[in-house]
Each structure stands twice: as C-alpha cells, then as structure tokens.
Design an enzyme around this catalytic site. Structure first.
Site, PDB file in Angstrom:
ATOM      1  CB  VAL A 106      -0.968   0.024   1.209  1.00  0.00           C
ATOM      2  CG1 VAL A 106      -1.968  -1.125   1.116  1.00  0.00           C
ATOM      3  CG2 VAL A 106      -0.222  -0.014   2.518  1.00  0.00           C
ATOM      4  CB  SER A 107       0.992   4.171  -1.894  1.00  0.00           C
ATOM      5  OG  SER A 107      -0.356   4.513  -2.110  1.00  0.00           O
ATOM      6  CB  THR A 108      -1.500   6.374   2.133  1.00  0.00           C
ATOM      7  OG1 THR A 108      -2.688   5.601   2.102  1.00  0.00           O
ATOM      8  CG2 THR A 108      -1.317   7.098   0.812  1.00  0.00           C
ATOM      9  CB  ALA A 110       6.864   2.393   0.172  1.00  0.00           C
TER      10      ALA A 110
END
Length: 65
Positions: A22-24, A49
């Site tokens: 996931v990015s958040t 990240a």
C-alpha cells in the site's frame, strides 16, 4: 473425453510467496492478504511506501526458509 485444465496445481513441495503493498498509512493490506492466502500463499511480504518511490525492499529481499 477427459477435461483439460490449463491451471497447474502446485506440488506439495511448492512454495507460493505473496507480496502486498500500500502507498499510504491509512491504507491496509488486509484485502490483498486475503486474496493472496486464497491463492495459496503461505508467506506474504508486506510493505507500505509512497507510490512515487520505486524502491521495493521487501520485494527485492530473498525469500527466507
């Protein structure tokens, strides 16, 4: 006439490894992990990240075990 199935069933010795990312901080890998487990993954690497980052340290890490 026998049915031909193109999907191979992993042998008992096969090891399926999954990768969830996931990015958040407010996102969770739970749904990805559920799908990976359903696909037979016994080991799942998780990562959080920024989407702008091309670095994937968990994905680049050699499997353990």
């Amino acid at each position: 006439m026998p049915s031909h199935n193109n999907r191979k069933t992993p042998s008992p010795q096969a090891r399926i490894i999954g990768y969830a990312r996931v990015s958040t901080d407010d996102q969770a890998t739970d749904a990805q992990e559920d799908e990976l487990r359903a696909a037979g993954c016994m080991t799942i690497y998780r990562e959080q990240a920024s989407g702008a980052s091309k670095a994937r340290p968990e994905l680049a890490r050699p499997p353990q075990g």
